[in-house]
Each structure stands twice: as C-alpha cells, then as structure tokens.
Scaffold this motif. Structure first.
Motif, mmCIF file in Angstrom:
data_model
loop_
_atom_site.group_PDB
_atom_site.id
_atom_site.type_symbol
_atom_site.label_atom_id
_atom_site.label_comp_id
_atom_site.label_asym_id
_atom_site.label_seq_id
_atom_site.Cartn_x
_atom_site.Cartn_y
_atom_site.Cartn_z
ATOM 1 N N ASP A 246 0.873 -1.168 0.000
ATOM 2 C CA ASP A 246 0.000 0.000 0.000
ATOM 3 C C ASP A 246 0.910 1.219 0.000
ATOM 4 O OD1 ASP A 246 -2.271 1.653 0.101
ATOM 5 O OD2 ASP A 246 -3.261 0.413 1.594
ATOM 6 N N ARG A 247 0.331 2.399 0.035
ATOM 7 C CA ARG A 247 1.117 3.628 -0.016
ATOM 8 C C ARG A 247 0.330 4.748 0.667
ATOM 9 N NH1 ARG A 247 5.189 5.403 -3.417
ATOM 10 N NH2 ARG A 247 5.048 3.397 -4.454
ATOM 11 N N LEU A 248 0.987 5.457 1.585
ATOM 12 C CA LEU A 248 0.406 6.671 2.170
ATOM 13 C C LEU A 248 0.567 7.769 1.130
ATOM 14 C CD1 LEU A 248 -0.799 8.307 4.531
ATOM 15 C CD2 LEU A 248 1.546 8.616 5.379
ATOM 16 N N VAL A 249 -0.540 8.284 0.602
ATOM 17 C CA VAL A 249 -0.461 9.260 -0.490
ATOM 18 C C VAL A 249 -0.831 10.680 -0.080
ATOM 19 C CG1 VAL A 249 -0.766 7.569 -2.333
ATOM 20 C CG2 VAL A 249 -2.786 8.649 -1.320
ATOM 21 N N LYS A 250 -1.499 10.829 1.083
ATOM 22 C CA LYS A 250 -1.944 12.163 1.480
ATOM 23 C C LYS A 250 -2.255 12.173 2.972
ATOM 24 C CE LYS A 250 -5.645 15.481 0.586
ATOM 25 N NZ LYS A 250 -6.912 15.723 -0.095
ATOM 26 N N ALA A 251 -2.093 13.339 3.572
ATOM 27 C CA ALA A 251 -2.489 13.539 4.965
ATOM 28 C C ALA A 251 -3.116 14.922 5.086
ATOM 29 C CB ALA A 251 -1.285 13.417 5.890
ATOM 30 N N THR A 252 -3.999 15.073 6.058
ATOM 31 C CA THR A 252 -4.578 16.379 6.377
ATOM 32 C C THR A 252 -4.516 16.560 7.891
ATOM 33 O OG1 THR A 252 -6.854 15.597 6.698
ATOM 34 C CG2 THR A 252 -6.213 16.218 4.440
ATOM 35 N N ALA A 253 -4.666 17.807 8.332
ATOM 36 C CA ALA A 253 -4.718 18.102 9.770
ATOM 37 C C ALA A 253 -5.521 19.369 9.986
ATOM 38 C CB ALA A 253 -3.314 18.265 10.338
ATOM 39 N N GLU A 254 -6.333 19.362 11.031
ATOM 40 C CA GLU A 254 -7.155 20.541 11.314
ATOM 41 C C GLU A 254 -6.328 21.758 11.708
ATOM 42 O OE1 GLU A 254 -9.889 19.515 14.438
ATOM 43 O OE2 GLU A 254 -8.304 19.243 15.910
ATOM 44 N N ILE A 255 -5.073 21.570 12.088
ATOM 45 C CA ILE A 255 -4.235 22.698 12.496
ATOM 46 C C ILE A 255 -3.476 23.325 11.330
ATOM 47 C CG2 ILE A 255 -3.921 21.783 14.830
ATOM 48 C CD1 ILE A 255 -0.989 21.082 13.922
ATOM 49 N N SER A 256 -3.593 22.711 10.126
ATOM 50 C CA SER A 256 -2.736 23.128 9.019
ATOM 51 C C SER A 256 -3.456 23.087 7.676
ATOM 52 C CB SER A 256 -1.521 22.201 8.966
ATOM 53 O OG SER A 256 -0.737 22.458 7.842
ATOM 54 N N PRO A 257 -3.414 24.191 6.920
ATOM 55 C CA PRO A 257 -4.000 24.171 5.581
ATOM 56 C C PRO A 257 -3.108 23.461 4.555
ATOM 57 C CG PRO A 257 -3.049 26.321 5.997
ATOM 58 C CD PRO A 257 -2.927 25.527 7.279
ATOM 59 N N THR A 258 -1.830 23.308 4.873
ATOM 60 C CA THR A 258 -0.876 22.684 3.956
ATOM 61 C C THR A 258 -0.170 21.538 4.675
ATOM 62 O OG1 THR A 258 -0.488 24.854 2.951
ATOM 63 C CG2 THR A 258 1.096 23.112 2.444
ATOM 64 N N VAL A 259 -0.358 20.326 4.157
ATOM 65 C CA VAL A 259 0.260 19.140 4.760
ATOM 66 C C VAL A 259 0.990 18.382 3.655
ATOM 67 C CG1 VAL A 259 -0.147 17.005 6.047
ATOM 68 C CG2 VAL A 259 -1.577 19.010 6.480
ATOM 69 N N GLN A 260 2.249 18.029 3.926
ATOM 70 C CA GLN A 260 3.059 17.301 2.951
ATOM 71 C C GLN A 260 3.702 16.092 3.622
ATOM 72 O OE1 GLN A 260 5.930 20.164 1.529
ATOM 73 N NE2 GLN A 260 4.441 21.221 0.254
ATOM 74 N N LEU A 261 4.046 15.103 2.807
ATOM 75 C CA LEU A 261 4.802 13.942 3.263
ATOM 76 C C LEU A 261 6.268 14.225 2.980
ATOM 77 C CD1 LEU A 261 2.444 11.194 1.793
ATOM 78 C CD2 LEU A 261 2.409 12.208 4.084
ATOM 79 N N HIS A 262 7.125 14.050 3.986
ATOM 80 C CA HIS A 262 8.540 14.430 3.882
ATOM 81 C C HIS A 262 9.465 13.312 4.323
ATOM 82 C CE1 HIS A 262 8.307 19.140 4.035
ATOM 83 N NE2 HIS A 262 7.545 18.627 3.109
ATOM 84 N N ASP A 263 10.722 13.462 3.904
ATOM 85 C CA ASP A 263 11.817 12.637 4.387
ATOM 86 C C ASP A 263 12.980 13.568 4.680
ATOM 87 O OD1 ASP A 263 13.329 10.443 5.136
ATOM 88 O OD2 ASP A 263 13.386 9.533 3.145
ATOM 89 N N MET A 264 13.937 13.100 5.435
ATOM 90 C CA MET A 264 15.164 13.857 5.711
ATOM 91 C C MET A 264 16.303 13.116 5.025
ATOM 92 S SD MET A 264 14.127 16.372 7.688
ATOM 93 C CE MET A 264 15.545 17.022 8.544
ATOM 94 N N LYS A 265 17.121 13.859 4.291
ATOM 95 C CA LYS A 265 18.237 13.270 3.549
ATOM 96 C C LYS A 265 19.502 14.057 3.833
ATOM 97 C CE LYS A 265 15.768 10.473 0.843
ATOM 98 N NZ LYS A 265 15.843 9.071 0.859
ATOM 99 N N MET A 266 20.613 13.336 3.954
ATOM 100 C CA MET A 266 21.912 13.990 4.107
ATOM 101 C C MET A 266 22.436 14.349 2.724
ATOM 102 S SD MET A 266 22.723 14.415 7.263
ATOM 103 C CE MET A 266 24.445 14.861 7.137
ATOM 104 N N GLU A 267 22.807 15.613 2.542
ATOM 105 C CA GLU A 267 23.480 16.078 1.323
ATOM 106 C C GLU A 267 24.792 16.682 1.780
ATOM 107 O OE1 GLU A 267 21.140 18.504 -1.287
ATOM 108 O OE2 GLU A 267 19.458 17.113 -1.259
ATOM 109 N N GLY A 268 25.853 15.893 1.650
ATOM 110 C CA GLY A 268 27.142 16.306 2.194
ATOM 111 C C GLY A 268 27.055 16.294 3.710
ATOM 112 N N ASP A 269 27.329 17.423 4.330
ATOM 113 C CA ASP A 269 27.258 17.546 5.783
ATOM 114 C C ASP A 269 25.954 18.173 6.255
ATOM 115 O OD1 ASP A 269 29.760 16.448 5.974
ATOM 116 O OD2 ASP A 269 30.803 18.371 6.097
#
Length: 157
Positions: free
Chosen positions: A65-88
């Motif tokens: 399956d896949r999480l494709v979207k999220a919403t929240a009552e505290i936020s008009p803009t919700v995105q799915l994110h990751d953290m990546k190392m680019e160099g340091d």
C-alpha cells in the motif's frame, strides 16, 4: 523568511531528538490491512509556523500500500517528507509520490526521518493538545486519526 523558519525547525527536530523524552501511551487505528500506531506531534517553538507528525504503520496484508496524502485541522498545507543527508547538511524533502507501505512490513515515521509536515500553522501545537487529521492510502482509503502533542523533545521508543 519562511525558508529560514523551516530550516530552523528542521534543525530543532534534529537537536531535540538528541535530548529526547519518552512519549506518552500509544493508541492505534485500523484501515483495511493497515494498523496505524500512535499518531503524535511535538510542541513547536513559539515562532515556528510548522510542525511534524509521526506514527507507525504496519501492513498486515499480502499487498503493498502507499500513504499518499495527509490532512490536519491545524494546518492548511500538509506534505509527506523525508530527511536526507546532502554532504554535511541534513535537508527535508517532499515525497509527492507518497510513502510505500510494503506488505508484511512496518514503516515508522519519526524525527530525522520520514514524517508528515504541517505547514502554515496559525498557532503552533501545544503539549497536551490533541488535533484531528486524516491519512489517505492508495488501497486502504482514508482513515481519521488524532495526533497527540507531546513535549518539545519527545520521541517514541
């Protein structure tokens, strides 16, 4: 200025997890073959207009399956994110295609990793607050969840 606040928040997420407290009691929600464990967020710094959401998703089924979207009552803009190392430098990146949830696997959204980003907040979430949201999956559909706001340095163990 908005970019500066987002970078500052990402830095705060990184530093806060080093000095982390343990999060509260877990709660879970089911959607088809998916079990969503303890949706939570952390109290944001007062000047921040962003916050992050975390949870654990276990796929007990035989199909990916896949999480494709999220919403929240505290936020008009919700995105799915990751953290990546680019160099340091650790950078936050949006995942527009969603987060894969493989069959028989558990995927953890946690600080300094995969997470849900709540943006353009009118007010930062406060410790002890609960806020409603939804998670939309490719196959399991949309499920309502409630995020618990924990202390600024909280992590789930």
């Amino acid at each position: 200025m908005k970019l500066f606040k987002e970078i500052a928040f990402a830095t705060a997420l990184t530093l806060a997890s080093v000095f982390a407290a343990t999060a509260g009691e877990a709660h879970e929600v089911k959607a088809g073959d998916l079990v969503i464990g303890h949706p939570w967020s952390r109290q944001s710094p007062m000047a921040a207009n962003v916050a992050a959401g975390f949870l654990v998703i276990t796929n007990t089924g035989m199909e990916d399956d896949r999480l494709v979207k999220a919403t929240a009552e505290i936020s008009p803009t919700v995105q799915l994110h990751d953290m990546k190392m680019e160099g340091d430098v650790m950078k936050m990146v949006e995942i527009p295609e969603g987060i894969p949830i493989p069959a028989g696997a558990t995927v953890e959204l946690k600080p300094r990793s995969l997470h849900i980003m709540f943006m353009d907040l009118a007010a930062p979430p406060q410790q002890g607050q609960l806020f409603k949201g939804t998670l939309t999956f490719e196959k399991a559909g949309t499920v309502e969840v409630e995020f618990e706001v924990l202390a600024p340095g909280a992590v789930m163990n």
